[in-house]
Motif scaffolding. Sequence first.
Motif, PDB file in Angstrom:
ATOM      1  N   TYR A   1      29.378 -32.507  -5.635  1.00 55.03           N
ATOM      2  CA  TYR A   1      29.086 -32.679  -4.173  1.00 55.03           C
ATOM      3  C   TYR A   1      27.557 -32.650  -4.245  1.00 55.03           C
ATOM      4  N   LEU A   2      26.818 -31.742  -5.016  1.00 58.36           N
ATOM      5  CA  LEU A   2      25.250 -31.923  -4.912  1.00 58.36           C
ATOM      6  C   LEU A   2      24.826 -33.069  -5.854  1.00 58.36           C
ATOM      7  N   LEU A   3      25.485 -33.563  -6.690  1.00 57.48           N
ATOM      8  CA  LEU A   3      25.048 -34.828  -7.450  1.00 57.48           C
ATOM      9  C   LEU A   3      24.904 -35.875  -6.542  1.00 57.48           C
ATOM     10  N   LEU A   4      26.051 -36.167  -5.884  1.00 62.01           N
ATOM     11  CA  LEU A   4      26.030 -37.164  -4.795  1.00 62.01           C
ATOM     12  C   LEU A   4      25.361 -36.912  -3.434  1.00 62.01           C
ATOM     13  N   GLY A   5      25.081 -35.812  -3.185  1.00 58.10           N
ATOM     14  CA  GLY A   5      24.213 -35.473  -1.686  1.00 58.10           C
ATOM     15  C   GLY A   5      25.414 -35.435  -0.691  1.00 58.10           C
ATOM     16  N   VAL A   6      26.386 -35.032  -0.912  1.00 58.10           N
ATOM     17  CA  VAL A   6      27.562 -34.838   0.284  1.00 58.10           C
ATOM     18  C   VAL A   6      27.831 -33.398   0.760  1.00 58.10           C
ATOM     19  N   ASP A   7      28.576 -33.743   1.844  1.00 60.27           N
ATOM     20  CA  ASP A   7      28.931 -32.105   2.159  1.00 60.27           C
ATOM     21  C   ASP A   7      30.044 -31.655   1.297  1.00 60.27           C
ATOM     22  N   TYR A   8      30.286 -30.451   0.998  1.00 59.37           N
ATOM     23  CA  TYR A   8      31.535 -29.904   0.285  1.00 59.37           C
ATOM     24  C   TYR A   8      32.796 -30.327   1.103  1.00 59.37           C
ATOM     25  N   GLY A   9      33.417 -30.803   0.377  1.00 58.13           N
ATOM     26  CA  GLY A   9      34.973 -31.247   0.609  1.00 58.13           C
ATOM     27  C   GLY A   9      35.015 -32.478   1.556  1.00 58.13           C
ATOM     28  N   CYS A  10      33.951 -33.436   1.432  1.00 56.36           N
ATOM     29  CA  CYS A  10      33.852 -34.471   2.162  1.00 56.36           C
ATOM     30  C   CYS A  10      34.931 -35.358   1.751  1.00 56.36           C
ATOM     31  N   PRO A  11      35.363 -36.630   2.518  1.00 57.77           N
ATOM     32  CA  PRO A  11      36.398 -37.378   2.294  1.00 57.77           C
ATOM     33  C   PRO A  11      35.891 -38.263   0.823  1.00 57.77           C
ATOM     34  N   PRO A  12      36.854 -39.050   0.414  1.00 61.10           N
ATOM     35  CA  PRO A  12      36.201 -39.996  -0.654  1.00 61.10           C
ATOM     36  C   PRO A  12      35.754 -41.067  -0.296  1.00 61.10           C
TER      37      PRO A  12
ATOM     38  N   ALA B   1      33.391 -41.290   2.104  1.00 60.41           N
ATOM     39  CA  ALA B   1      31.990 -40.701   2.226  1.00 60.41           C
ATOM     40  C   ALA B   1      31.422 -40.638   0.991  1.00 60.41           C
ATOM     41  N   ALA B   2      31.939 -40.084  -0.202  1.00 54.31           N
ATOM     42  CA  ALA B   2      31.538 -39.971  -1.496  1.00 54.31           C
ATOM     43  C   ALA B   2      31.011 -41.345  -2.111  1.00 54.31           C
ATOM     44  N   ARG B   3      32.092 -42.248  -1.848  1.00 53.51           N
ATOM     45  CA  ARG B   3      31.986 -43.614  -2.325  1.00 53.51           C
ATOM     46  C   ARG B   3      30.518 -44.213  -1.708  1.00 53.51           C
ATOM     47  N   LYS B   4      30.511 -44.035  -0.492  1.00 51.74           N
ATOM     48  CA  LYS B   4      29.162 -44.547   0.223  1.00 51.74           C
ATOM     49  C   LYS B   4      27.824 -43.819  -0.272  1.00 51.74           C
ATOM     50  N   SER B   5      27.757 -42.499  -0.597  1.00 49.28           N
ATOM     51  CA  SER B   5      26.888 -41.768  -1.142  1.00 49.28           C
ATOM     52  C   SER B   5      26.844 -42.280  -2.582  1.00 49.28           C
ATOM     53  N   PHE B   6      27.684 -42.345  -3.223  1.00 53.92           N
ATOM     54  CA  PHE B   6      27.613 -42.781  -4.594  1.00 53.92           C
ATOM     55  C   PHE B   6      26.709 -44.214  -4.648  1.00 53.92           C
ATOM     56  N   ALA B   7      26.828 -45.097  -3.899  1.00 53.68           N
ATOM     57  CA  ALA B   7      26.273 -46.216  -3.811  1.00 53.68           C
ATOM     58  C   ALA B   7      24.792 -46.058  -3.568  1.00 53.68           C
TER      59      ALA B   7
ATOM     60  N   GLU C   1      26.237 -42.421 -15.144  1.00 55.28           N
ATOM     61  CA  GLU C   1      27.496 -41.595 -15.911  1.00 55.28           C
ATOM     62  C   GLU C   1      27.589 -40.452 -14.851  1.00 55.28           C
ATOM     63  N   ASP C   2      26.811 -39.622 -14.808  1.00 56.22           N
ATOM     64  CA  ASP C   2      26.944 -38.388 -13.927  1.00 56.22           C
ATOM     65  C   ASP C   2      27.228 -38.579 -12.581  1.00 56.22           C
ATOM     66  N   LEU C   3      26.660 -39.812 -11.811  1.00 53.96           N
ATOM     67  CA  LEU C   3      27.151 -40.057 -10.692  1.00 53.96           C
ATOM     68  C   LEU C   3      28.839 -40.374 -10.629  1.00 53.96           C
ATOM     69  N   THR C   4      29.095 -41.235 -11.615  1.00 54.24           N
ATOM     70  CA  THR C   4      30.690 -41.822 -11.824  1.00 54.24           C
ATOM     71  C   THR C   4      31.383 -40.496 -12.045  1.00 54.24           C
ATOM     72  N   TRP C   5      31.119 -39.552 -12.921  1.00 52.33           N
ATOM     73  CA  TRP C   5      31.877 -38.351 -13.093  1.00 52.33           C
ATOM     74  C   TRP C   5      32.027 -37.723 -11.803  1.00 52.33           C
ATOM     75  N   ALA C   6      30.857 -37.575 -11.071  1.00 51.18           N
ATOM     76  CA  ALA C   6      30.880 -36.861  -9.684  1.00 51.18           C
ATOM     77  C   ALA C   6      32.086 -37.712  -8.861  1.00 51.18           C
ATOM     78  N   LEU C   7      31.883 -38.841  -8.459  1.00 50.06           N
ATOM     79  CA  LEU C   7      32.759 -39.651  -7.625  1.00 50.06           C
ATOM     80  C   LEU C   7      34.098 -39.317  -8.183  1.00 50.06           C
ATOM     81  N   HIS C   8      34.422 -39.593  -9.392  1.00 46.62           N
ATOM     82  CA  HIS C   8      35.843 -39.219 -10.125  1.00 46.62           C
ATOM     83  C   HIS C   8      36.143 -37.939  -9.530  1.00 46.62           C
ATOM     84  N   GLU C   9      35.498 -37.037  -9.925  1.00 44.76           N
ATOM     85  CA  GLU C   9      35.952 -35.215  -9.604  1.00 44.76           C
ATOM     86  C   GLU C   9      36.240 -35.325  -7.940  1.00 44.76           C
ATOM     87  N   ILE C  10      35.335 -36.050  -7.051  1.00 41.42           N
ATOM     88  CA  ILE C  10      35.822 -35.857  -5.505  1.00 41.42           C
ATOM     89  C   ILE C  10      36.998 -36.794  -5.193  1.00 41.42           C
ATOM     90  N   GLN C  11      37.166 -37.820  -5.921  1.00 42.48           N
ATOM     91  CA  GLN C  11      38.219 -38.904  -5.338  1.00 42.48           C
ATOM     92  C   GLN C  11      39.609 -38.018  -6.130  1.00 42.48           C
TER      93      GLN C  11
END
Length: 138
Positions: A7-18, A20-26, A43-53
């Motif tokens: 969540y910190l890597l992508l800069g989103v709130d904890y527990g955000c929906p996938p 919102a995580a995709r938009k923040s990943f971009a 690669e770090d961002l891809t890992w973070a998006l995968h963990e959230i999704q």
Amino acid sequence: MADRNPYLLLGVDYGCPPDAARKSFARAARRIRRAGTTEITTEDLTWALHEIQHEDGDPFDAVDLFRVPANPDVFTPAGTGLFAPPPVPLPRATVTTAADVDTLVSGLADDVSALLGAAAAHLVRFDYGYQTPGGTRI
């Protein structure tokens, strides 16, 4: 406990929906490509998006991630009390000397002189507001 927080890597709130995580990943991917940083990679961002999704269950039930609130108002107490004590003035630690007062007064005198010099041209003008035999000016 994980050493990095998706969540910190992508800069989103904890527990955000996938979504919102995709938009923040971009946004984050564009930001690190432009910055050319090596501390955080795509690669770090891809890992973070995968963990959230692929979060198993409710993320608010997990205790293995450190949660950082993105809302700064969380730290502002709603009222007064034990966790919001009133400010306590500290006693003065220095003494005001005559040299301090002289420095302040001379600086203020210079500022006032400059201000009056700039405003004086506008202060001496007088307009009657109506036409007089000699014109509207004195």
